[in-house]
Write a protein that holds these residues in place. Structure first.
Motif, PDB file in Angstrom:
ATOM      1  N   ALA A  13       0.828  -1.211   0.000  1.00 12.92           N
ATOM      2  CA  ALA A  13       0.000   0.000   0.000  1.00 12.92           C
ATOM      3  C   ALA A  13       0.863   1.262   0.000  1.00 12.92           C
ATOM      4  O   ALA A  13       1.877   1.330   0.694  1.00 12.92           O
ATOM      5  N   PHE A  14       0.416   2.244  -0.777  1.00 13.73           N
ATOM      6  CA  PHE A  14       1.051   3.567  -0.743  1.00 13.73           C
ATOM      7  C   PHE A  14       0.103   4.519  -0.026  1.00 13.73           C
ATOM      8  O   PHE A  14      -1.046   4.687  -0.438  1.00 13.73           O
ATOM      9  N   GLN A 212      13.761   4.292  -2.049  1.00 16.54           N
ATOM     10  CA  GLN A 212      13.457   4.110  -0.621  1.00 16.54           C
ATOM     11  C   GLN A 212      12.097   3.432  -0.458  1.00 16.54           C
ATOM     12  O   GLN A 212      11.932   2.538   0.371  1.00 16.54           O
ATOM     13  N   ALA A 213      11.121   3.862  -1.252  1.00 14.27           N
ATOM     14  CA  ALA A 213       9.769   3.289  -1.154  1.00 14.27           C
ATOM     15  C   ALA A 213       9.814   1.788  -1.404  1.00 14.27           C
ATOM     16  O   ALA A 213       9.217   1.000  -0.653  1.00 14.27           O
ATOM     17  N   LYS A 252       4.116   4.732  -6.372  1.00 19.04           N
ATOM     18  CA  LYS A 252       3.251   3.534  -6.399  1.00 19.04           C
ATOM     19  C   LYS A 252       3.811   2.505  -7.381  1.00 19.04           C
ATOM     20  O   LYS A 252       3.855   1.304  -7.075  1.00 19.04           O
ATOM     21  N   ASP A 253       4.286   2.970  -8.531  1.00 19.93           N
ATOM     22  CA  ASP A 253       4.885   2.045  -9.513  1.00 19.93           C
ATOM     23  C   ASP A 253       6.095   1.331  -8.925  1.00 19.93           C
ATOM     24  O   ASP A 253       6.346   0.158  -9.215  1.00 19.93           O
ATOM     25  N   ALA A 254       6.856   2.039  -8.074  1.00 18.55           N
ATOM     26  CA  ALA A 254       8.078   1.465  -7.489  1.00 18.55           C
ATOM     27  C   ALA A 254       7.777   0.331  -6.510  1.00 18.55           C
ATOM     28  O   ALA A 254       8.604  -0.566  -6.330  1.00 18.55           O
ATOM     29  N   ILE A 255       6.593   0.365  -5.889  1.00 14.45           N
ATOM     30  CA  ILE A 255       6.303  -0.665  -4.857  1.00 14.45           C
ATOM     31  C   ILE A 255       5.352  -1.760  -5.345  1.00 14.45           C
ATOM     32  O   ILE A 255       5.011  -2.667  -4.607  1.00 14.45           O
ATOM     33  N   ARG A 256       4.910  -1.658  -6.599  1.00 16.53           N
ATOM     34  CA  ARG A 256       3.953  -2.667  -7.099  1.00 16.53           C
ATOM     35  C   ARG A 256       4.583  -4.049  -7.082  1.00 16.53           C
ATOM     36  O   ARG A 256       5.736  -4.214  -7.393  1.00 16.53           O
TER      37      ARG A 256
END
Length: 256
Positions: A13-14, A212-213, A252-256
């Protein structure tokens, strides 16, 4: 299952933060809608306060800009209600205990739930006094989100076992603000939290780059970003919505 827990069902989740009324209420509304469009899973709405003790200069200045515009708690309720009718992701308030205490817990939480709020984050609420607020919040189905700091070592079990919605794991000592490096052993803290609760864990304070995310989303169930978004709003003012959209989408793209 409540609305906040559901936000963690589809991967990491972001959680994005914005100060209500910065640069003004109309632009705040547009920014929040753009954040949801960009993939934000939960929006944390800061109710401006004159003495935001957990905040660094970036969010302190946002509070001042908002208060100077004449933002009141009632105007934030109205803003939240407009936003909640247009998006279906959970909204949570982030503010200080004095705001709720002065308003009256019952009165505040009743208005909060009517405006579409699912949870509240109160950084200056000690765990030992949490029940006083939580007992009222439960009547309205609102989660009082627990914060666990790097100094909470001996208290993690106690705080986490009582957690609702999600656990806010504070990444660093000090106040909010972007950080180039986070040195806390968040891996161990997150493991200790997960030993005692199934409630999702989100890491916040200092996260500001996609790298970092991704790093902290790999450790926890989500990441919280505030100062980096507020910085964009400070820079672009009324033109911030599209800039915030681009930033939130990249995170959000970085943590998908």
């Amino acid at each position: 299952m409540n609305k906040i827990s559901k936000a963690f069902e589809n991967g990491k989740a972001f959680i994005g933060f914005v100060t209500a009324g910065d640069p003004d209420l109309e632009t705040s509304e547009k920014i929040m809608l753009k954040m949801a469009e960009a993939g934000c899973d939960i929006i944390e709405i800061g109710i401006p306060f004159s003495d935001p003790i957990a905040e660094g200069p970036i969010i302190q200045e946002a509070n001042l800009r908002s208060l100077t515009q004449g933002t009141t708690t009632d105007k934030v309720f109205e803003l939240t209600e407009r936003v909640s009718k247009q998006i279906d992701i959970p909204l949570v308030y982030m503010t200080y205990l004095n705001v709720l205490f002065k308003y009256g817990y019952d009165n505040f939480l009743e208005k909060a739930v009517k405006s579409g709020i699912s949870g509240v984050i109160i950084p200056d609420l000690p765990f030992e006094e949490k029940q006083e607020l939580q007992s009222v919040a439960e009547k309205y189905g609102i989660d009082v989100i627990s914060l666990i700091a790097p100094t909470s070592e001996n208290r993690i079990k106690m705080i986490a076992s009582d957690a609702k919605g999600f656990v806010y794991a504070v990444s660093s000592l000090g106040v909010t603000g972007t950080r180039s490096e986070i040195t806390t052993d968040l891996d161990t803290i997150t493991k200790h939290i997960k030993d005692v609760t199934d409630v999702p864990v989100a890491i916040g304070f200092g996260i500001n780059t996609p790298e970092q995310a991704k790093k902290y989303a790999d450790i926890a169930d989500g990441v919280i970003v505030g100062s980096a978004i507020v910085k964009i709003i400070a820079k672009y003012g009324k033109n911030a919505p599209d800039e915030v959209y681009k930033y939130v989408k990249s995170m959000k793209d970085a943590i998908r």
